[in-house]
Design a protein around this motif. Structure first.
Motif, PDB file in Angstrom:
ATOM      1  N   PHE A 106      -1.322  -4.326  -4.245  1.00  0.00           N
ATOM      2  CA  PHE A 106      -1.277  -4.992  -2.952  1.00  0.00           C
ATOM      3  C   PHE A 106      -1.672  -6.456  -3.008  1.00  0.00           C
ATOM      4  CE2 PHE A 106      -5.466  -3.172  -3.291  1.00  0.00           C
ATOM      5  CZ  PHE A 106      -6.316  -4.088  -2.698  1.00  0.00           C
ATOM      6  N   ASP A 107      -2.110  -6.955  -4.179  1.00  0.00           N
ATOM      7  CA  ASP A 107      -2.300  -8.396  -4.330  1.00  0.00           C
ATOM      8  C   ASP A 107      -1.185  -9.005  -5.178  1.00  0.00           C
ATOM      9  OD1 ASP A 107      -3.106  -7.137  -6.628  1.00  0.00           O
ATOM     10  OD2 ASP A 107      -4.866  -8.403  -6.956  1.00  0.00           O
ATOM     11  N   GLU A 108      -0.121  -8.200  -5.447  1.00  0.00           N
ATOM     12  CA  GLU A 108       1.062  -8.697  -6.144  1.00  0.00           C
ATOM     13  C   GLU A 108       2.290  -8.223  -5.359  1.00  0.00           C
ATOM     14  OE1 GLU A 108       0.842  -7.482 -10.229  1.00  0.00           O
ATOM     15  OE2 GLU A 108      -1.065  -8.501 -10.574  1.00  0.00           O
ATOM     16  N   ASP A 109       3.296  -7.677  -6.045  1.00  0.00           N
ATOM     17  CA  ASP A 109       4.453  -7.090  -5.361  1.00  0.00           C
ATOM     18  C   ASP A 109       4.137  -5.650  -4.996  1.00  0.00           C
ATOM     19  OD1 ASP A 109       5.584  -9.491  -5.975  1.00  0.00           O
ATOM     20  OD2 ASP A 109       7.301  -8.682  -7.055  1.00  0.00           O
ATOM     21  N   TYR A 110       4.446  -5.253  -3.770  1.00  0.00           N
ATOM     22  CA  TYR A 110       4.135  -3.874  -3.391  1.00  0.00           C
ATOM     23  C   TYR A 110       4.890  -3.442  -2.140  1.00  0.00           C
ATOM     24  CZ  TYR A 110       0.941  -4.917   0.575  1.00  0.00           C
ATOM     25  OH  TYR A 110       0.399  -5.309   1.775  1.00  0.00           O
ATOM     26  N   TRP A 111       4.878  -2.127  -1.945  1.00  0.00           N
ATOM     27  CA  TRP A 111       5.417  -1.473  -0.748  1.00  0.00           C
ATOM     28  C   TRP A 111       4.323  -0.557  -0.222  1.00  0.00           C
ATOM     29  CZ3 TRP A 111       9.425  -1.560   2.560  1.00  0.00           C
ATOM     30  CH2 TRP A 111       9.685  -0.432   3.342  1.00  0.00           C
ATOM     31  N   LEU A 112       3.934  -0.740   1.036  1.00  0.00           N
ATOM     32  CA  LEU A 112       2.794  -0.018   1.584  1.00  0.00           C
ATOM     33  C   LEU A 112       3.034   1.478   1.709  1.00  0.00           C
ATOM     34  CD1 LEU A 112      -0.046  -0.191   2.810  1.00  0.00           C
ATOM     35  CD2 LEU A 112       1.025  -0.656   5.028  1.00  0.00           C
ATOM     36  N   GLY A 113       4.231   1.884   2.101  1.00  0.00           N
ATOM     37  CA  GLY A 113       4.546   3.308   2.260  1.00  0.00           C
ATOM     38  C   GLY A 113       5.046   3.628   3.654  1.00  0.00           C
ATOM     39  N   LEU A 114       6.111   4.417   3.726  1.00  0.00           N
ATOM     40  CA  LEU A 114       6.725   4.764   5.006  1.00  0.00           C
ATOM     41  C   LEU A 114       5.788   5.567   5.895  1.00  0.00           C
ATOM     42  CD1 LEU A 114      10.244   5.711   3.632  1.00  0.00           C
ATOM     43  CD2 LEU A 114       9.756   3.772   5.151  1.00  0.00           C
ATOM     44  N   GLU A 115       5.047   6.494   5.304  1.00  0.00           N
ATOM     45  CA  GLU A 115       4.149   7.322   6.110  1.00  0.00           C
ATOM     46  C   GLU A 115       3.053   6.468   6.743  1.00  0.00           C
ATOM     47  OE1 GLU A 115       2.656  10.365   8.190  1.00  0.00           O
ATOM     48  OE2 GLU A 115       4.570  10.302   7.117  1.00  0.00           O
ATOM     49  N   THR A 116       2.494   5.542   5.988  1.00  0.00           N
ATOM     50  CA  THR A 116       1.466   4.654   6.530  1.00  0.00           C
ATOM     51  C   THR A 116       2.055   3.755   7.611  1.00  0.00           C
ATOM     52  OG1 THR A 116       0.327   4.669   4.409  1.00  0.00           O
ATOM     53  CG2 THR A 116      -0.276   2.935   5.951  1.00  0.00           C
ATOM     54  N   LEU A 117       3.264   3.270   7.412  1.00  0.00           N
ATOM     55  CA  LEU A 117       3.926   2.454   8.434  1.00  0.00           C
ATOM     56  C   LEU A 117       4.109   3.236   9.729  1.00  0.00           C
ATOM     57  CD1 LEU A 117       6.688   0.504   6.475  1.00  0.00           C
ATOM     58  CD2 LEU A 117       4.786  -0.482   7.757  1.00  0.00           C
ATOM     59  N   ASN A 118       4.519   4.489   9.602  1.00  0.00           N
ATOM     60  CA  ASN A 118       4.670   5.327  10.788  1.00  0.00           C
ATOM     61  C   ASN A 118       3.340   5.504  11.508  1.00  0.00           C
ATOM     62  OD1 ASN A 118       4.391   8.667  11.448  1.00  0.00           O
ATOM     63  ND2 ASN A 118       5.872   7.481  12.611  1.00  0.00           N
ATOM     64  N   GLN A 119       2.287   5.757  10.739  1.00  0.00           N
ATOM     65  CA  GLN A 119       0.972   5.971  11.344  1.00  0.00           C
ATOM     66  C   GLN A 119       0.489   4.737  12.095  1.00  0.00           C
ATOM     67  OE1 GLN A 119      -0.844   8.692  11.538  1.00  0.00           O
ATOM     68  NE2 GLN A 119       0.430  10.020  10.267  1.00  0.00           N
ATOM     69  N   PHE A 120       0.731   3.566  11.539  1.00  0.00           N
ATOM     70  CA  PHE A 120       0.337   2.325  12.209  1.00  0.00           C
ATOM     71  C   PHE A 120       1.179   2.061  13.451  1.00  0.00           C
ATOM     72  CE2 PHE A 120      -1.794   0.730   8.262  1.00  0.00           C
ATOM     73  CZ  PHE A 120      -2.955   0.277   8.863  1.00  0.00           C
ATOM     74  N   THR A 121       2.501   2.102  13.304  1.00  0.00           N
ATOM     75  CA  THR A 121       3.382   1.579  14.358  1.00  0.00           C
ATOM     76  C   THR A 121       3.607   2.545  15.509  1.00  0.00           C
ATOM     77  OG1 THR A 121       5.401   2.312  13.183  1.00  0.00           O
ATOM     78  CG2 THR A 121       4.568   0.104  12.695  1.00  0.00           C
ATOM     79  N   ARG A 122       3.207   3.783  15.370  1.00  0.00           N
ATOM     80  CA  ARG A 122       3.405   4.721  16.468  1.00  0.00           C
ATOM     81  C   ARG A 122       2.251   4.690  17.470  1.00  0.00           C
ATOM     82  NH1 ARG A 122       2.355  10.724  13.778  1.00  0.00           N
ATOM     83  NH2 ARG A 122       0.068  10.675  13.827  1.00  0.00           N
ATOM     84  N   ARG A 123       1.221   3.911  17.212  1.00  0.00           N
ATOM     85  CA  ARG A 123       0.004   3.957  18.015  1.00  0.00           C
ATOM     86  C   ARG A 123      -0.128   2.811  19.005  1.00  0.00           C
ATOM     87  NH1 ARG A 123      -3.647   7.605  15.545  1.00  0.00           N
ATOM     88  NH2 ARG A 123      -2.648   8.551  13.736  1.00  0.00           N
ATOM     89  N   GLY A 124       0.840   1.930  19.055  1.00  0.00           N
ATOM     90  CA  GLY A 124       0.761   0.826  20.004  1.00  0.00           C
ATOM     91  C   GLY A 124       1.954  -0.087  19.865  1.00  0.00           C
TER      92      GLY A 124
END
Length: 297
Positions: A160-178
Motif C-alpha cells: 500500500f506504499d507502492e502499487d496496490y489494489w485495496l480489494g473489492l470486498e473492502t471497497l464494498n464495505q466502505f462505500t455501502r455505508r454512506g
C-alpha cells in the motif's frame, strides 16, 4: 502496519505494585526479566489489586485486572483518513508523499466494519486535491502484476506504499455505508496531470459481482468511466465467466463501449501500445501512472 502498544501510567504503577507484593527474590528476578508468575500466585496478586482498587476508589479496566497485555491495538484508533489527516496538519504524523499525493502516508485505519483488526490504506491529504482521499488503486512503478484472478481482486494485493489494489470486498464495505465520491488521477507520458471526479460512487456486494456505480462527473480527464457504471467486475476466473479480462489482459468493469481500463498491463514509455492503462478520452496509448481514491461522508 504494526501498531505500537504504549502502557498507561496506571498500568505501569500497577505492575510496580504487583512486583512489590511478591517475595524479594521473585521481585528481583522479575525486574531482571523473569516475567513468569505461577498461576496461583498471579490469582492472589489480582485479589490484592482488587482490594486496593476498592479501598482507594481506583477504577481498574478489566484488561489490567486479568492481565490482558495485548499490543496489537493502539491506544487511539483512527477510524478514517479524515481524522488522520487532521493529525498531519497539526504535526502529529509523519508525511510520506507517494505518487500523486504531496501530503499523506500509509496508515492503518479502523473503520466500524473492521475495528478490531484495521485495514491498511494510503491516506492522501494533499491540499491541492480539495479533499481527503483513501487511495484504493495505484499504478506508477509497474512492479506489481495486475493480471490476476478473481479472489486476488476480492481480497486485494500489492504494497500500500507502492502499487496496490485495496480489494473489492473492502471497497464494498466502505462505500455501502454512506455517500461516497471517487477521484481518478492520471499522468500521461508528457507528465501532464489529469483528473476525473464522480460525486456518487459505490461498489456493490458479492451477489452483484461488485457492480460499479458512478455518477456526476467533473474534471479535465473526460468521462471515460461512464460506460462502466452498472457493470459487474470482470477478471480471469470471474463467476460471470466474462471474456474481456483475457482479451484486455487485466481486470475491470468492462463497459460497452470499451472506454477505460486502469488495471491493464503497465507499459514502459517506449512501448505504449494497448492493451494497457487506458482512458479513452485522453489517449489511445497506455498511460504513465494512475491512482483511484474515494472519500465518504
Amino acid at each position: 502496519m504494526t501498531a505500537i502498544c504504549q502502557k498507561s501510567a496506571l498500568s505501569t504503577e500497577l505492575e510496580e505494585i504487583e512486583i512489590e507484593m511478591q517475595s524479594p527474590e521473585r521481585a528481583e528476578r522479575q525486574r531482571g526479566g523473569d516475567q513468569f508468575v505461577q498461576p496461583r500466585e498471579r490469582e492472589n496478586i489480582f485479589l490484592y489489586l482488587l482490594v486496593i482498587a476498592v479501598t482507594f476508589g481506583i477504577s481498574l479496566p478489566f484488561g489490567v485486572l486479568w492481565g490482558d497485555r495485548r499490543c496489537n491495538t493502539p491506544a487511539i484508533k483512527v477510524e478514517n483518513c479524515s481524522v488522520w489527516c487532521d493529525g498531519i496538519e497539526k504535526g502529529n504524523h509523519q508525511n510520506k508523499p507517494i505518487g500523486f499525493a504531496t501530503q499523506g502516508a500509509p496508515v492503518t485505519i479502523y473503520p466500524e466494519f473492521t475495528y478490531k483488526t484495521g485495514v491498511d490504506v494510503y491516506c492522501d491529504c494533499s491540499p491541492d486535491s480539495n479533499n481527503v482521499w483513501t487511495v484504493f488503486q495505484r499504478r506508477r512503478e509497474g512492479n506489481v502484476n495486475f493480471y490476476r484472478n478473481w479472489q486476488s481482486y476480492v481480497d486485494g494485493f500489492g504494497k500500500f506504499d507502492e502499487d496496490y489494489w485495496l480489494g473489492l470486498e473492502t471497497l464494498n464495505q466502505f462505500t455501502r455505508r454512506g455517500k461516497c465520491s471517487l477521484r481518478v488521477d492520471i499522468l500521461d507520458w508528457n507528465s501532464t496531470a489529469h483528473y476525473a471526479e464522480y460525486s456518487a460512487f459505490s461498489v456493490g456486494d458479492p451477489s452483484s459481482l461488485y457492480t460499479l456505480s458512478v455518477h456526476n462527473y467533473t474534471g479535465n480527464a473526460g468521462d471515460a468511466l461512464n460506460s462502466s457504471s452498472g457493470v459487474q467486475f470482470c477478471s480471469i476466473g470471474s463467476p460471470s465467466e466474462c471474456t474481456e479480462a483475457e482479451e484486455h489482459n487485466g481486470a475491470w468493469w468492462f463497459g460497452t463501449p470499451y472506454t477505460s481500463h486502469l488495471n491493464g498491463i503497465y507499459r514502459s514509455e517506449d512501448v505504449r501500445v494497448l492493451p494497457g492503462i487506458y482512458w479513452s478520452t485522453l489517449s489511445e496509448e497506455s498511460l504513465k501512472a494512475v491512482e483511484m481514491k474515494f472519500r465518504c461522508e
